[in-house]
Write an enzyme that holds these catalytic residues in place. Structure first.
Site, short mmCIF file in Angstrom:
data_model
loop_
_atom_site.label_atom_id
_atom_site.label_comp_id
_atom_site.label_asym_id
_atom_site.label_seq_id
_atom_site.Cartn_x
_atom_site.Cartn_y
_atom_site.Cartn_z
N GLU A 1 -1.92 -10.14 -6.03
CA GLU A 1 -1.91 -10.93 -7.27
C GLU A 1 -1.02 -10.29 -8.32
OE1 GLU A 1 -4.46 -9.86 -5.48
OE2 GLU A 1 -6.29 -11.02 -5.82
N GLU B 1 0.83 -1.21 0.00
CA GLU B 1 0.00 0.00 0.00
C GLU B 1 0.86 1.26 0.00
OE1 GLU B 1 -2.93 -0.45 3.14
OE2 GLU B 1 -4.04 -1.89 1.88
#
Ligand code: THU
Length: 135
Positions: A56, A45
């Site tokens: 992913e 993040e």
């Protein structure tokens, strides 16, 4: 043959290395390449929220960077008791690679799972075929 327990362990293990101070939603992904190599990724993040990278896509970027371009399976491990399927952006990125392969979503604190595949997650995917031109 796909060693699902090994992929699940890899996804859960890498999930612990997620950098998710804003959402506190830790995600891990373990991607099995055609040659049997496992590539992992965790979400990363950023204070500028729109820059957050999903687990992913981190796994896919790591795999492609290492030279793998075909895949046989992915396990995604998410926070809490409810497994979650990949977001729309990750579905599109997964669908670029293939052929179609199974997607297993597991949860950190329960044995619940979602078993699906890339084509089911993204029917009518936009792919490179649409970009073919004659001129
Ligand atoms: N996230 C993933 O890593 N994969 C997904 O498919 C859904 C969402 C991450 C992005 C963000 O860091 C956090 O989960 C909350 O959205």
């Amino acid at each position: 043959m796909i060693d699902w327990p090994a992929l699940e362990r890899a996804a859960l293990e890498v999930r612990e290395r997620a950098y998710a101070p804003y959402s506190r939603y830790h995600v891990g992904a373990a991607l099995l390449a055609a040659d049997g190599t496992v590539f992992v990724g965790a979400n990363v993040e950023n204070a500028s929220y729109g820059l957050c990278m999903c687990a992913e896509r981190v796994a896919i970027g790591t795999a492609v960077t290492a030279g793998a371009k075909r895949f046989q399976a992915i396990v995604v491990a998410t926070e809490g008791p409810a497994p979650a399927a990949p977001c729309g952006m990750c579905r599109q990125v997964l669908s670029e690679l293939g052929p179609n392969f199974p997607v297993r979503c597991i949860a950190a604190t329960s044995d619940d799972r979602i078993e699906t595949d890339v084509a089911s997650l993204l029917p009518h995917a936009f792919d490179g075929g649409y970009l073919a031109r004659d001129d």
